[in-house]
Motif scaffolding. Structure first.
Motif, PDB file in Angstrom:
ATOM      1  N   CYS A 158      50.420  -5.411  23.655  1.00  0.00           N
ATOM      2  CA  CYS A 158      51.519  -4.493  23.977  1.00  0.00           C
ATOM      3  C   CYS A 158      52.769  -5.295  24.286  1.00  0.00           C
ATOM      4  N   SER A 159      53.920  -4.737  23.941  1.00  0.00           N
ATOM      5  CA  SER A 159      55.223  -5.244  24.353  1.00  0.00           C
ATOM      6  C   SER A 159      56.051  -4.056  24.818  1.00  0.00           C
ATOM      7  N   SER A 160      57.013  -4.331  25.682  1.00  0.00           N
ATOM      8  CA  SER A 160      57.876  -3.255  26.170  1.00  0.00           C
ATOM      9  C   SER A 160      59.309  -3.752  26.244  1.00  0.00           C
ATOM     10  N   ALA A 161      60.192  -3.111  25.477  1.00  0.00           N
ATOM     11  CA  ALA A 161      61.602  -3.516  25.468  1.00  0.00           C
ATOM     12  C   ALA A 161      62.408  -2.518  24.658  1.00  0.00           C
ATOM     13  N   ASN A 162      63.691  -2.452  24.964  1.00  0.00           N
ATOM     14  CA  ASN A 162      64.644  -1.705  24.166  1.00  0.00           C
ATOM     15  C   ASN A 162      65.364  -2.663  23.219  1.00  0.00           C
ATOM     16  N   PRO A 163      66.125  -2.141  22.247  1.00  0.00           N
ATOM     17  CA  PRO A 163      66.653  -2.982  21.161  1.00  0.00           C
ATOM     18  C   PRO A 163      67.430  -4.215  21.590  1.00  0.00           C
ATOM     19  N   HIS A 164      68.185  -4.143  22.682  1.00  0.00           N
ATOM     20  CA  HIS A 164      69.011  -5.300  23.043  1.00  0.00           C
ATOM     21  C   HIS A 164      68.176  -6.517  23.425  1.00  0.00           C
ATOM     22  N   LYS A 165      66.863  -6.329  23.612  1.00  0.00           N
ATOM     23  CA  LYS A 165      66.017  -7.461  23.984  1.00  0.00           C
ATOM     24  C   LYS A 165      65.277  -8.075  22.800  1.00  0.00           C
ATOM     25  N   PHE A 166      65.243  -7.400  21.665  1.00  0.00           N
ATOM     26  CA  PHE A 166      64.523  -7.985  20.537  1.00  0.00           C
ATOM     27  C   PHE A 166      65.291  -7.938  19.216  1.00  0.00           C
ATOM     28  N   LEU A 188      55.362   1.914  33.105  1.00  0.00           N
ATOM     29  CA  LEU A 188      54.749   0.928  32.219  1.00  0.00           C
ATOM     30  C   LEU A 188      53.372   0.547  32.737  1.00  0.00           C
ATOM     31  N   TRP A 189      53.259   0.357  34.039  1.00  0.00           N
ATOM     32  CA  TRP A 189      51.991  -0.019  34.667  1.00  0.00           C
ATOM     33  C   TRP A 189      50.879   0.944  34.239  1.00  0.00           C
ATOM     34  N   LYS A 190      51.102   2.243  34.431  1.00  0.00           N
ATOM     35  CA  LYS A 190      50.079   3.229  34.077  1.00  0.00           C
ATOM     36  C   LYS A 190      49.815   3.250  32.575  1.00  0.00           C
ATOM     37  N   ALA A 191      50.867   3.068  31.784  1.00  0.00           N
ATOM     38  CA  ALA A 191      50.694   3.074  30.323  1.00  0.00           C
ATOM     39  C   ALA A 191      49.806   1.923  29.872  1.00  0.00           C
ATOM     40  N   LEU A 192      49.911   0.771  30.522  1.00  0.00           N
ATOM     41  CA  LEU A 192      49.061  -0.367  30.171  1.00  0.00           C
ATOM     42  C   LEU A 192      47.596  -0.047  30.419  1.00  0.00           C
ATOM     43  N   ILE A 193      47.313   0.605  31.546  1.00  0.00           N
ATOM     44  CA  ILE A 193      45.928   0.950  31.874  1.00  0.00           C
ATOM     45  C   ILE A 193      45.423   2.073  30.979  1.00  0.00           C
ATOM     46  N   ASP A 194      46.240   3.109  30.796  1.00  0.00           N
ATOM     47  CA  ASP A 194      45.833   4.256  29.984  1.00  0.00           C
ATOM     48  C   ASP A 194      45.530   3.856  28.546  1.00  0.00           C
ATOM     49  N   ASN A 195      46.232   2.822  28.047  1.00  0.00           N
ATOM     50  CA  ASN A 195      46.040   2.390  26.666  1.00  0.00           C
ATOM     51  C   ASN A 195      45.144   1.154  26.541  1.00  0.00           C
ATOM     52  N   SER A 196      44.478   0.786  27.637  1.00  0.00           N
ATOM     53  CA  SER A 196      43.501  -0.319  27.631  1.00  0.00           C
ATOM     54  C   SER A 196      44.082  -1.592  27.010  1.00  0.00           C
ATOM     55  N   ALA A 256      57.652  -7.815  33.704  1.00  0.00           N
ATOM     56  CA  ALA A 256      56.614  -8.815  33.972  1.00  0.00           C
ATOM     57  C   ALA A 256      55.865  -8.507  35.266  1.00  0.00           C
ATOM     58  N   ILE A 257      56.578  -8.018  36.273  1.00  0.00           N
ATOM     59  CA  ILE A 257      55.945  -7.723  37.552  1.00  0.00           C
ATOM     60  C   ILE A 257      55.004  -6.531  37.429  1.00  0.00           C
ATOM     61  N   GLU A 258      55.409  -5.502  36.707  1.00  0.00           N
ATOM     62  CA  GLU A 258      54.518  -4.359  36.483  1.00  0.00           C
ATOM     63  C   GLU A 258      53.264  -4.778  35.739  1.00  0.00           C
ATOM     64  N   VAL A 259      53.421  -5.647  34.762  1.00  0.00           N
ATOM     65  CA  VAL A 259      52.273  -6.125  33.988  1.00  0.00           C
ATOM     66  C   VAL A 259      51.294  -6.861  34.903  1.00  0.00           C
ATOM     67  N   MET A 260      51.810  -7.722  35.780  1.00  0.00           N
ATOM     68  CA  MET A 260      50.928  -8.461  36.688  1.00  0.00           C
ATOM     69  C   MET A 260      50.276  -7.526  37.706  1.00  0.00           C
ATOM     70  N   GLY A 261      51.013  -6.507  38.143  1.00  0.00           N
ATOM     71  CA  GLY A 261      50.416  -5.544  39.059  1.00  0.00           C
ATOM     72  C   GLY A 261      49.205  -4.871  38.452  1.00  0.00           C
ATOM     73  N   ALA A 262      49.264  -4.632  37.155  1.00  0.00           N
ATOM     74  CA  ALA A 262      48.147  -3.996  36.446  1.00  0.00           C
ATOM     75  C   ALA A 262      47.038  -4.980  36.102  1.00  0.00           C
ATOM     76  N   GLY A 263      47.229  -6.269  36.441  1.00  0.00           N
ATOM     77  CA  GLY A 263      46.201  -7.259  36.162  1.00  0.00           C
ATOM     78  C   GLY A 263      46.024  -7.545  34.684  1.00  0.00           C
ATOM     79  N   VAL A 264      47.105  -7.480  33.929  1.00  0.00           N
ATOM     80  CA  VAL A 264      47.039  -7.706  32.488  1.00  0.00           C
ATOM     81  C   VAL A 264      47.501  -9.129  32.174  1.00  0.00           C
ATOM     82  N   PRO A 265      46.760  -9.880  31.363  1.00  0.00           N
ATOM     83  CA  PRO A 265      47.177 -11.226  30.949  1.00  0.00           C
ATOM     84  C   PRO A 265      48.487 -11.185  30.182  1.00  0.00           C
ATOM     85  N   MET A 266      49.217 -12.327  30.191  1.00  0.00           N
ATOM     86  CA  MET A 266      50.541 -12.356  29.586  1.00  0.00           C
ATOM     87  C   MET A 266      50.683 -13.532  28.629  1.00  0.00           C
ATOM     88  N   LEU A 267      51.318 -13.262  27.500  1.00  0.00           N
ATOM     89  CA  LEU A 267      51.697 -14.285  26.525  1.00  0.00           C
ATOM     90  C   LEU A 267      53.217 -14.318  26.497  1.00  0.00           C
TER      91      LEU A 267
END
Length: 534
Positions: free
Chosen positions: A269-277, A337-345, A361-372
């Motif tokens: 998963c990635s999360s961003a609006n156009p100005h970031k990618f 985003l946190w809940k979406a990460l869990i809901d979508n496994s 990044a903080i929401e991702v870590m709160g959900a215990g999801v690894p990061m690349l």
């Protein structure tokens, strides 16, 4: 010496701006002065290279302060005497450019309001850029807040300055907390007269580009992550800045990722609006996500707005490489985003590039999801990897990106998931940090909190040089084509008057060199195969 040669010398663009603003202030043309400064900073933001090198400017802040002090003295100096302003310990005011459904600003404001404790909070939004949409406030993700929200929804810049000064004067807060967008001259001009009357905190959240207020006289400078704190302390010479970590409420153990590779499929998963990618970059997000889907089974979920043209491009490329387009899942917006990460496994979060997201990044870590995360060759500000847990997955070149995707195991994900969650609990959990107490200590000048150390940063300087050389070549080529088409000498584009600005801040910051970005991106694709095969 003839009379022509005695005319004033144009030393630099800033010198010209300073002279113009001085003339406008002297003539009491405050709206023009505010517009001149806003437009100048917008221009520098768009043309700054390399990005991340210029974060603040003391002389631009002094210029904005000059507008604010002259304006205040002209219209309010005799009406509200300095000694008549009596700050109320039970009142806090949070001033922002706008409340938006996307990005991290609105959730951050929500956290700040909740950290005011017994104080009655009012949120004032200038909307100086005219970029708030109709549904932004309703979907702004402030969370549950006990605050009065007032938005200035009409008028030119000086009208908004009047409105803001009058609101501050009426409320007489003991704290004014500023969260202005980069070029919002109204907020800094309005705040300066009050830095001697009450506590004014400059909350440095717009910190990846030039921003007004970094050197605001009399204000308490607050940085919200380690990169910003170190940059302002070391490069901007802000000797007395404070650090307060971004925090997010813990959603609890029911929203922590514990089982990975469900059905032996990898979900990224990635999360961003156009100005970031969408900015020009040698390693484009759209292309590498297709590489990810080719390298390993499973799905990739993109959360955030993506232009229809980009989606069509990705689907076309996927079909060319015999990849089922349904494996790319598109979610334009989510309230959490946190809940979406869990809901979508989600098994692995791929930080957006070239520009990452700190709160994301903080929401991702709160959900215990690894990061690349990506080692950005332009600036460490863009990658956001300094905010991630230690020893996270890292890539610098495309072959490293696909190697991680191809070789990652269940045990890898399990170990990284635990480190991710632990790092959140230690550094960014609202319930453990005590944001209210930390803000109190900052206002009292007693805070000693320091951020986590930065990671080693080793950008590829060849890629960096080629990047800017390519943009310069494209700009020259565009200028020559324009010259041939019009038979006139190419000239610099004039500053756009504030009234005619129709693009949102997000749309504006997605440009690298004005209108050349999209064309540059398309032409640059021809370089990608060579660069990625090194």
């Amino acid at each position: 010496m003839n009379q022509e040669s005695q005319k004033s010398v144009e030393y630099s663009q800033y010198y010209n701006l300073e002279c113009r603003v001085a003339d406008q202030v002297k003539a009491k043309q405050y709206n023009g002065a505010l517009e001149s400064l806003l437009n100048f900073i917008t221009l520098v933001m768009h043309r700054q290279y390399p990005p991340g090198e210029l974060i603040g400017s003391a002389k631009l802040d002094r210029l904005c302060e000059k507008i604010g002090l002259s304006f205040y003295h002209e219209f309010y100096g005799n009406i509200v005497h300095r000694d008549e302003f009596c700050s109320n310990d039970d009142v806090s005011v949070i001033i922002c450019t706008g409340l938006f459904k996307s990005g991290g600003t609105s959730p951050l404001i929500g956290d700040i309001v909740r950290a005011q404790g017994r104080r009655k909070s009012t949120i004032l939004a200038t909307n100086s850029l005219g970029s708030m949409s109709g549904d932004d406030l309703a979907m702004s993700r402030l969370g549950e807040v006990n605050a009065n929200i007032i938005i200035c929804d009409k008028g030119n810049l000086v009208d908004r300055l009047h409105w803001l000064v009058q609101q501050i004067t009426r409320l007489e807060p003991s704290r004014i907390i500023l969260l202005n967008h980069h070029q919002d001259s109204v907020i800094i001009a309005a705040a300066r007269p009050f830095t001697e009357k009450t506590k004014v905190l400059f909350y440095h959240h717009a910190d990846h580009n030039l921003c007004l207020g970094v050197h605001l006289t009399g204000a308490i400078h607050v940085d919200i992550h380690n990169v910003g704190f170190c940059n302002c302390r070391d490069r901007e010479q802000v000797a007395d800045n404070f650090y307060v970590p971004m925090t997010i409420n813990d959603l609890g153990s029911d929203f922590v990722r514990r089982v990975f590779l469900d059905k032996r499929r990898l979900t990224t998963c990635s999360s961003a609006n156009p100005h970031k990618f969408s900015n020009f970059y040698f390693y484009p997000y759209h292309e590498l996500i297709i590489d990810r889907l080719e390298a390993r089974n499973g799905f990739h979920i993109h959360i955030g707005v993506m232009p229809e043209s980009a989606l069509q491009h990705m689907h076309h490329k996927m079909l060319e490489r015999s990849i089922d387009p349904s494996r790319l899942v598109y979610i334009p917006w989510t309230p959490s985003l946190w809940k979406a990460l869990i809901d979508n496994s989600v098994d692995l979060f791929i930080g957006s590039f070239p520009i990452g997201g700190a709160r994301t990044a903080i929401e991702v870590m709160g959900a215990g999801v690894p990061m690349l995360m990506h080692e950005n060759y332009l600036t460490r500000f863009h990658s956001s990897r300094d905010i991630a847990y230690p020893d996270h997955f890292l890539w610098q070149y495309p072959h490293e990106f696909t190697e991680v995707i191809s070789n990652i195991t269940f045990d890898d994900l399990q170990a990284h998931g635990m480190r991710s969650r632990d790092y959140y609990l230690k550094y960014h959990c609202t319930e453990k940090i005590g944001l209210e107490d930390e803000l109190n200590r900052i206002c009292d000048g007693t805070s000693t909190t320091r951020p986590a150390p930065l990671y080693p940063h080793h950008p590829d300087m060849l890629d960096r040089s080629l990047h800017f050389s390519y943009l310069e070549d494209m700009a020259i080529g565009h200028s020559i084509q324009h010259d041939r088409a019009t038979h006139v000498a190419p000239v610099a584009a004039p500053l756009t008057p504030h009234q005619s600005v129709s693009l949102s801040l997000t749309q504006k910051t997605s440009k690298v060199i004005g209108l050349l970005t999209a064309r540059t991106y398309r032409n640059a694709l021809s370089l990608i195969p060579w660069l990625t095969k090194r």
